[in-house]
Design an enzyme around this catalytic site. Structure first.
Site, PDB file in Angstrom:
ATOM      1  N   PHE A 475       0.874  -1.179  -0.020  1.00  0.00           N
ATOM      2  CA  PHE A 475      -0.029   0.006  -0.132  1.00  0.00           C
ATOM      3  C   PHE A 475       0.925   1.181  -0.123  1.00  0.00           C
ATOM      4  O   PHE A 475       0.628   2.410   0.639  1.00  0.00           O
ATOM      5  CB  PHE A 475      -0.840  -0.097   1.099  1.00  0.00           C
ATOM      6  CG  PHE A 475      -1.554  -1.419   1.559  1.00  0.00           C
ATOM      7  CD1 PHE A 475      -2.141  -2.347   0.466  1.00  0.00           C
ATOM      8  CD2 PHE A 475      -1.404  -1.859   2.803  1.00  0.00           C
ATOM      9  CE1 PHE A 475      -2.582  -3.477   0.953  1.00  0.00           C
ATOM     10  CE2 PHE A 475      -2.050  -3.092   3.209  1.00  0.00           C
ATOM     11  CZ  PHE A 475      -2.612  -4.054   2.091  1.00  0.00           C
ATOM     12  N   HIS A 476       2.032   1.099  -0.940  1.00  0.00           N
ATOM     13  CA  HIS A 476       2.675   2.386  -0.908  1.00  0.00           C
ATOM     14  C   HIS A 476       2.954   3.079  -2.317  1.00  0.00           C
ATOM     15  O   HIS A 476       3.914   3.366  -2.880  1.00  0.00           O
ATOM     16  CB  HIS A 476       4.245   2.028  -0.467  1.00  0.00           C
ATOM     17  CG  HIS A 476       4.118   1.563   1.145  1.00  0.00           C
ATOM     18  ND1 HIS A 476       5.216   0.823   1.596  1.00  0.00           N
ATOM     19  CD2 HIS A 476       3.374   1.986   2.135  1.00  0.00           C
ATOM     20  CE1 HIS A 476       4.976   0.481   2.829  1.00  0.00           C
ATOM     21  NE2 HIS A 476       3.768   1.209   3.106  1.00  0.00           N
ATOM     22  N   PRO A 477       1.709   3.149  -2.962  1.00  0.00           N
ATOM     23  CA  PRO A 477       1.805   3.704  -4.519  1.00  0.00           C
ATOM     24  C   PRO A 477       2.443   5.128  -4.407  1.00  0.00           C
ATOM     25  O   PRO A 477       2.360   5.962  -3.449  1.00  0.00           O
ATOM     26  CB  PRO A 477       0.447   3.807  -4.821  1.00  0.00           C
ATOM     27  CG  PRO A 477      -0.315   3.873  -3.562  1.00  0.00           C
ATOM     28  CD  PRO A 477       0.235   3.120  -2.672  1.00  0.00           C
TER      29      PRO A 477
END
Ligand SMILES: Cc1cc2nc3c(=O)[nH]c(=O)nc-3n(C[C@H](O)[C@H](O)[C@H](O)COP(=O)(O)OP(=O)(O)OC[C@H]3O[C@@H](n4cnc5c(N)ncnc54)[C@H](O)[C@@H]3O)c2cc1C
Length: 540
Positions: A475-477
């Site tokens: 979840f680190h775009p």
């Protein structure tokens, strides 16, 4: 459409970056700001109780719950891509790890020609936001900022076993992950204080909400930025089915995150002309890099069951412990309901010649029923092994010209050319390292059957197959409106959208390359610096 209200600045998105910007820009008591958020206020009690993370990961009112298209390199599985929706944005649903990244990340941005973005330039901004309850050395950490950060008082005991296990393999224990070089193993610092999650909204926005020069709109989704003669002059938004318009005298600031900032730009006619044409959107400004350069930390689980009830988990044997901890939490805010589950980890280099770690191990003391889940019936533990510097690049496209249709989030994992340092091969090195750690004697007392990879998955071919079947994102775009000087850059190093006046992007999307670790603290620093740039340019 009703008459437009006028502000100095319109900020799109009240997430990590948007909340900081709204606070900083209204500090003088004069500058007027309208902060516009598509999601609801942050009233859900499980946002604020750290263990509620388990639920918020799948809570559709506060989470966009995006799904990428089936990925041919992941056995045609779609990728789950949660994003916060509502005040605080993703900081209201994230894992609460406070991680600045590596000095070389920021120095790398500066080397690309982005002046003022090196580690030494950014450190004051990292310090500015935070009140660190454990450090006040004045060089790396202060106790002056709004966001509370600390070490958990009672991490799950398995976290200490994990760090000990890593040390038994001659890996170093690191005193502070946030000092510029994060190679090593330790308990994480977290954005939690007094048993409560600290978010961008609770720390920065709520205390400023009754400033007369700040208006906050929730459940108001911006459908496009209004561009007149090459200048952003306001936004159009949808509030409960009604169209409204907000005018911005000085600037529109886009802080809708790495998936939706490029979406809003494209809906406004700023992007790759071919992509805009597909959806009948007129070109305001051709900027081919919008939505490109998507980077994400792909990860694989190395997971064991445990015959002990030490891990977090639901079982008959653990019921008394759960009840006791719940009672402690409601009466004193202590106990594991105030913990974030992802409490320790480590950073390693799979090649000693690298300038920074390329794998992050996140230790998770829970049994994961199925990939992507955080907690299930039973006990176990795992390392989520994350690839930190992917070579593959994905992209954000439009699915339609309607803001209510989710953008297409095409990660294109493992699409880089095969070579010994390809994304797949580096991740496999990380998995082997994680397995070694979990097989050390430190875990003998706790270890049950291997869940993932299964015991017979040993060869590199079998591991590649395992990765394609079980990997997921952490979840680190980042990177979809990248800052830079080349033709694919979307913003310049003052975060101004190239070719359009009065418009900036300030959020995780501007990172040219994703950082070495979790992305909330880097996004906070981007917002702090962004606020200073906006103020400086307003002074002229
Ligand atoms: C489940 C999860 C776990 C994570 N765990 C960690 C962690 O432990 N540590 C860490 O450092 N990082 C973590 N991250 C990443 C970190 O939270 C993000 O990098 C950071 O919050 C990004 O901030 P942002 O401002 O770019 O976007 P966001 O915080 O996502 O904010 C964007 C906001 O814009 C709003 N918006 C979007 N479109 C529109 C529109 N058209 N109109 C109006 N509003 C709009 C959204 O609703 C949202 O509120 C996690 C993220 C998630 C989702």
């Amino acid at each position: 459409m009703s008459e437009a209200e006028i502000f100095d600045y319109a900020i799109i998105g009240a997430g990590t970056a948007g909340c900081i910007l709204a606070r900083r820009l209204t500090e003088d008591g004069k500058t007027t700001v309208c902060l516009i958020e598509a999601g609801p206020p942050d009233k859900h009690p499980l946002i604020h109780m750290p263990l509620g993370f388990i639920r918020m990961l799948f809570e559709p009112k506060h989470n966009w719950m995006f799904m990428g298209p089936p990925d041919p390199n992941m056995k045609n599985r779609p990728t789950f891509a949660p994003r916060g929706k509502g005040l605080g944005g993703s900081s209201s649903i994230n894992g609460m790890i406070y991680m600045r990244g590596h000095r070389a990340d920021y120095d790398g941005w500066a080397k690309l020609g982005n002046s003022g973005w090196g580690w030494n330039d950014m450190l004051p901004y990292m310090r500015k936001s935070v009140f660190n309850e454990n450090y006040k050395d004045g060089k790396l950490h202060d106790q002056k900022g709004e966001l509370r950060v600390k070490y958990l008082e009672e991490p799950n005991p398995l976290n200490h076993v994990f760090v000990e296990a890593a040390q038994s393999l001659q890996k170093k224990k690191i005193p502070d992950f946030n000092a510029g070089d994060n190679e090593g193993f330790s308990i994480f610092q977290v954005t939690i204080s007094n048993g409560r999650r600290t978010t961008a909204a609770t720390a920065f926005l709520h205390p400023a909400m009754n400033r007369p020069n700040l208006k906050v709109m929730t459940e108001a989704q911006v459908s496009r930025i209004v561009i007149e003669k090459g200048r952003a002059t306001g936004v159009e938004l949808d509030v409960g089915g009604q169209k409204k318009r907000i005018s911005a005298r000085k600037e529109v600031i886009l802080s809708a995150g790495a998936f939706q900032s490029p979406q809003v730009l494209m809906l406004s006619g700023i992007g790759d002309p071919a992509e805009l044409k597909k959806h009948g959107i007129g070109v305001q400004h051709a900027l081919p890099g919008v939505g490109k350069n998507l980077q994400e930390h792909i990860s694989a689980p190395i997971h064991f069951m445990s015959p002990r009830t030490t891990s977090y988990g639901v079982s008959f044997a653990a019921m008394p412990k759960i009840a006791w901890n719940f009672l402690r939490y409601v009466t004193t805010r202590k106990g594991f309901f105030g913990n974030n589950i992802v409490e320790s980890g480590g950073f390693i280099k799979t090649d000693p010649s690298l300038d920074r770690p390329d794998i992050q191990h996140i230790f998770v003391p829970t049994h994961q029923g199925k990939p992507g889940q955080l907690l299930a019936w039973g006990h176990g533990y795992r390392i989520t092994c994350c690839l930190l510097h992917p070579k593959s690049r994905g992209e954000i496209r439009l699915s339609s010209a309607n803001v209510h249709d989710a953008p297409v989030i095409d990660f294109k994992f493992f699409s880089d050319p095969p070579c010994p340092r390809s994304d797949m091969e580096v991740l496999i090195k990380g998995i082997k390292d994680a397995r070694r750690i979990l097989m050390t004697p430190a875990f003998d007392y706790y270890r049950g059957a291997a869940v993932w990879p299964a015991e017979n998955v040993q060869t590199d071919d079998a591991l590649r197959d395992f990765v394609r079947e079980f990997s997921s994102t952490v979840f680190h775009p980042a990177g979809t409106c990248k800052m830079g000087k080349d033709d694919m850059a979307v913003v310049d190093d003052r975060l101004r959208v190239r070719g359009i006046k009065g418009l900036r992007v300030i959020d995780a999307s501007i990172m040219p390359t994703v950082t070495t670790g979790n992305t909330n603290a880097p996004t906070m620093a981007i917002a702090e610096k962004g606020a200073d740039l906006v103020k400086a340019d307003a002074r002229g």
